[in-house]
Design a protein around this motif. Structure first.
Motif, mmCIF file in Angstrom:
data_model
loop_
_atom_site.group_PDB
_atom_site.id
_atom_site.type_symbol
_atom_site.label_atom_id
_atom_site.label_comp_id
_atom_site.label_asym_id
_atom_site.label_seq_id
_atom_site.Cartn_x
_atom_site.Cartn_y
_atom_site.Cartn_z
ATOM 1 N N MET A 430 -26.960 -26.284 9.200
ATOM 2 C CA MET A 430 -26.416 -26.590 7.875
ATOM 3 C C MET A 430 -27.414 -26.175 6.788
ATOM 4 O O MET A 430 -27.048 -25.547 5.795
ATOM 5 C CB MET A 430 -26.101 -28.079 7.755
ATOM 6 N N ALA A 431 -28.701 -26.515 6.998
ATOM 7 C CA ALA A 431 -29.722 -26.175 6.002
ATOM 8 C C ALA A 431 -29.882 -24.666 5.861
ATOM 9 O O ALA A 431 -30.172 -24.167 4.774
ATOM 10 C CB ALA A 431 -31.059 -26.816 6.394
ATOM 11 N N ARG A 432 -29.679 -23.933 6.941
ATOM 12 C CA ARG A 432 -29.851 -22.487 6.930
ATOM 13 C C ARG A 432 -28.568 -21.736 6.586
ATOM 14 O O ARG A 432 -28.560 -20.517 6.479
ATOM 15 C CB ARG A 432 -30.322 -22.003 8.306
ATOM 16 N N GLY A 433 -27.438 -22.463 6.438
ATOM 17 C CA GLY A 433 -26.166 -21.794 6.182
ATOM 18 C C GLY A 433 -25.681 -20.996 7.368
ATOM 19 O O GLY A 433 -25.092 -19.913 7.222
ATOM 20 N N LEU A 434 -25.913 -21.533 8.576
ATOM 21 C CA LEU A 434 -25.552 -20.818 9.800
ATOM 22 C C LEU A 434 -24.590 -21.614 10.672
ATOM 23 O O LEU A 434 -24.528 -21.411 11.889
ATOM 24 C CB LEU A 434 -26.832 -20.507 10.606
ATOM 25 N N LEU A 435 -23.832 -22.510 10.063
ATOM 26 C CA LEU A 435 -22.885 -23.304 10.848
ATOM 27 C C LEU A 435 -21.827 -22.424 11.510
ATOM 28 O O LEU A 435 -21.249 -22.796 12.534
ATOM 29 C CB LEU A 435 -22.216 -24.350 9.955
ATOM 30 N N ALA A 436 -21.570 -21.278 10.922
ATOM 31 C CA ALA A 436 -20.571 -20.374 11.506
ATOM 32 C C ALA A 436 -21.187 -19.402 12.510
ATOM 33 O O ALA A 436 -20.519 -18.516 13.018
ATOM 34 C CB ALA A 436 -19.878 -19.591 10.388
ATOM 35 N N GLY A 437 -22.493 -19.578 12.801
ATOM 36 C CA GLY A 437 -23.158 -18.692 13.756
ATOM 37 C C GLY A 437 -23.956 -17.612 13.070
ATOM 38 O O GLY A 437 -24.099 -17.585 11.851
ATOM 39 N N GLY A 438 -24.523 -16.700 13.876
ATOM 40 C CA GLY A 438 -25.280 -15.583 13.332
ATOM 41 C C GLY A 438 -26.757 -15.695 13.646
ATOM 42 O O GLY A 438 -27.166 -16.349 14.610
ATOM 43 N N ARG A 439 -27.572 -15.078 12.805
ATOM 44 C CA ARG A 439 -29.024 -15.044 13.001
ATOM 45 C C ARG A 439 -29.747 -15.358 11.695
ATOM 46 O O ARG A 439 -29.175 -15.242 10.626
ATOM 47 C CB ARG A 439 -29.482 -13.654 13.470
ATOM 48 N N GLY A 440 -31.032 -15.722 11.837
ATOM 49 C CA GLY A 440 -31.882 -15.898 10.669
ATOM 50 C C GLY A 440 -32.283 -14.551 10.096
ATOM 51 O O GLY A 440 -31.867 -13.496 10.575
ATOM 52 N N GLU A 441 -33.151 -14.585 9.070
ATOM 53 C CA GLU A 441 -33.506 -13.362 8.357
ATOM 54 C C GLU A 441 -34.628 -12.574 9.026
ATOM 55 O O GLU A 441 -34.748 -11.373 8.823
ATOM 56 C CB GLU A 441 -33.924 -13.719 6.920
ATOM 57 N N THR A 442 -35.465 -13.227 9.824
ATOM 58 C CA THR A 442 -36.611 -12.553 10.430
ATOM 59 C C THR A 442 -36.149 -11.564 11.497
ATOM 60 O O THR A 442 -35.248 -11.855 12.284
ATOM 61 C CB THR A 442 -37.569 -13.576 11.060
ATOM 62 N N GLN A 443 -36.781 -10.395 11.522
ATOM 63 C CA GLN A 443 -36.473 -9.380 12.525
ATOM 64 C C GLN A 443 -37.397 -9.568 13.732
ATOM 65 O O GLN A 443 -38.608 -9.697 13.584
ATOM 66 C CB GLN A 443 -36.671 -7.976 11.937
ATOM 67 N N TYR A 444 -36.812 -9.567 14.919
ATOM 68 C CA TYR A 444 -37.587 -9.737 16.141
ATOM 69 C C TYR A 444 -37.406 -8.536 17.050
ATOM 70 O O TYR A 444 -36.526 -7.695 16.838
ATOM 71 C CB TYR A 444 -37.155 -11.025 16.880
ATOM 72 N N SER A 445 -38.253 -8.471 18.086
ATOM 73 C CA SER A 445 -38.156 -7.364 19.050
ATOM 74 C C SER A 445 -36.816 -7.428 19.772
ATOM 75 O O SER A 445 -36.156 -8.471 19.842
ATOM 76 C CB SER A 445 -39.299 -7.455 20.058
ATOM 77 N N SER A 446 -36.429 -6.315 20.362
ATOM 78 C CA SER A 446 -35.090 -6.200 20.951
ATOM 79 C C SER A 446 -35.025 -6.642 22.405
ATOM 80 O O SER A 446 -33.988 -6.490 23.052
ATOM 81 C CB SER A 446 -34.606 -4.738 20.861
ATOM 82 N N ASP A 447 -36.141 -7.169 22.971
ATOM 83 C CA ASP A 447 -36.081 -7.592 24.373
ATOM 84 C C ASP A 447 -35.068 -8.718 24.515
ATOM 85 O O ASP A 447 -35.031 -9.651 23.735
ATOM 86 C CB ASP A 447 -37.464 -8.034 24.871
#
Length: 537
Positions: A430-447
């Motif tokens: 809720m705090a991140r606005g991700l109740l509908a799913g998805g990802r955060g803003e940080t980019q991570y490795s593809s493993d």
């Protein structure tokens, strides 16, 4: 002991007689912290009288006795007026052998005898009480550059004068904690970071074998002594204060990486007791939390000692130490906000910036799931303990635990829900606005993370809200007729409506962007726009 009698001896100039009376007063009041309001005026006069004696007497025993009395009186904030002046601060600084602006006398660099050392220590203790209890004294201390004088003083104090160094550092800590302008001066002008780094290197016996790599302590090494531990703790607290603000530059990065290397060494040390070791590690973690995250590669990049091939040759001993420290603090269950959130924050930011740290912590905290018969918050693993904290009453604690797990999941909502269940993660989402799913803003490795065969076989039966396989329960509506079901539904709607009208609850919905909104707004936003086409002529 009558204060009037002491004052009459001081006013009469009989310092010897006053000294004897003051010694008796000190013995009677050594543990006094609450004072009689009726004698407040007398204590103010006594403070002024003690400063007079200190200026005219050059006998160490008389000076230390007067300073001890002044230290006792300085516990009372209401009587500090005569001492919290430029004249009072300069007098005490002179007795503490601190060179400050506005002092005209010549000062010896170090005390030459035990009596002289006692005078210096008592003067430092008085200054500590004065700065802690009096805002005017803090201002005067800043005006006469007391902190700058302390830095010069610490350069000259040898290890044989333990208490002089200890209380000099404690006074520097108080000044840097209470005055933000002092922090900037210490960092930019007084060279305090380099000075404190040198003190830590000396007290912790750091031996460098690489640019930022120290020789690891041997298992048979003696624990850190009480004296060195005390000095190190005070130096760490001052460093914490003066590294709180952002700083940049190649030279500064070098200095901060040196600090990170020393903190790595400290985290591997033991002191003379388990509690003192934990306290030392806590201060080290607090200081590491202030350093730019780019400098924390020093914690895992130790070429001489070597590392683990699985994690790119990086050494994870310090990361494991942080994890063990965190679990120990969780198990204690005391004051999570102050004792737990710093280490959670440090590991979260380290994992976000350094791929190898994240991969290692993920393997330790969130290993591949096999048994999902129990709720994620039930059990004794680190994962279970952290999931329990996701619903803690303290907002900082629940956010810290949730953010740490979210980063370990590479800020993927699906991965987080797999390990925690939707119910435990709802606050973060809720705090991140991700109740509908998805990802955060940080980019991570593809493993990619791979699920175990055991998890894949039971995945369809897992309740996504609770995060585990629920045992079948009887359906209470099976025996109901359609009329009964409709009646119960209407009854529920009426109850929700009544609670809503009384503003006891507020029905909410999820917008398209994953954030919460009042139900009417959410429905309106998700509804398709009215068609402009018309079949009528």
């Amino acid at each position: 002991m009558s204060l009037t009698t002491i004052l009459s001896e001081i006013d009469g100039g009989d310092d010897k007689a006053a000294e004897k009376l003051l010694q008796k007063y000190n013995t009677e009041n050594s543990h006094t912290f609450a004072f009689d309001h009726k004698e407040e005026d007398a204590r103010i006069k006594l403070c002024q009288g003690l400063l007079t004696v200190l200026r005219r007497s050059d006998h160490p025993l008389c000076q230390s006795t007067c300073l001890e009395t002044l230290r006792i009186l300085s516990r009372d904030k209401r009587v500090l007026g005569p001492v919290a002046t430029k004249e009072g601060i300069l007098t005490l600084a002179g007795l503490a052998r601190i060179h400050v602006a506005g002092h005209n006398g010549e000062l010896l660099d170090e005390p030459q005898s035990a009596e002289e050392e006692r005078v210096v220590v008592e003067a430092l203790k008085c200054l500590c009480n004065l700065v802690f209890n009096s805002v005017p004294a803090q201002q005067v201390g800043t005006d006469v550059k007391l902190a700058e004088g302390l830095c010069a003083h610490l350069h000259l104090v040898s290890s044989s004068h333990h208490e002089v160094g200890l209380f000099s550092l404690r006074l520097l800590f108080l000044l840097s904690a209470l005055r933000t302008d002092v922090r900037g001066m210490l960092r930019k002008e007084a060279g305090a970071v380099r000075l404190l780094t040198d003190i830590l290197e000396r007290t912790l016996d750091v031996q460098w074998v690489g640019p930022y790599e120290a020789t690891p302590p041997k298992p048979e090494s003696l624990p850190l002594s009480r004296e060195n531990n005390e000095l190190a703790m005070e130096a760490l607290k001052v460093l914490f204060n003066i590294t709180m603000s952002d700083s940049s530059g190649e030279d500064n990065d070098h200095q901060l990486r040196l600090i990170a290397g020393i903190m790595r060494h400290l985290l591997m040390l033991k002191t003379n007791s388990e509690d003192k070791t934990e306290e030392a590690h806590s201060h080290a973690i607090n200081l590491l939390s202030n350093l730019p995250v780019r400098c924390l590669d020093v914690l895992i990049d130790v070429p001489v000692q070597g590392g683990m091939e699985t994690y790119g040759g990086k050494n994870m001993d310090t990361v494991q130490m942080l994890l063990d420290f965190m679990e120990k603090r969780i198990d204690k269950g005391i004051n999570y906000k102050e004792s737990l959130t710093p280490v959670l924050s440090l590991m979260t930011e380290s994992s976000r910036y350094h791929r190898e740290i994240r991969r290692y912590l993920k393997a330790q905290v969130l290993p591949p799931l096999k048994d999902v018969k129990e709720r994620p918050e039930i059990g004794g693993t680190v994962r279970n303990k952290l999931v329990r904290l996701m619903t803690h009453v303290d907002m900082a604690v629940k956010q810290g635990a949730a953010e740490f797990l979210f980063v370990l999941c590479k800020e993927s909502v699906d991965n987080l829900l797999k390990y925690t269940g939707y119910g435990n993660a709802a606050g973060l989402l809720m705090a991140r606005g991700l109740l509908a799913g998805g990802r955060g803003e940080t980019q991570y490795s593809s493993d990619e993370d791979s699920d175990t065969e055991e998890y894949k076989s039971v995945k369809p039966f897992i309740n996504p809200i609770t995060g585990h396989i629920e045992h079948p329960v009887p359906n209470p509506m099976e025996e109901m007729t359609e009329e009964q079901k409709e009646y119960e539904a209407q009854k529920l709607v009426s109850m929700i409506d009544e609670l809503s009208r009384k503003q006891l609850i507020r029905p909410m919905g999820v917008r398209k962007d994953g954030t919460l909104a009042p139900l009417g707004e959410a429905i309106h936003e998700c509804s398709p726009p009215p068609s402009s086409d018309s079949d009528s002529d």
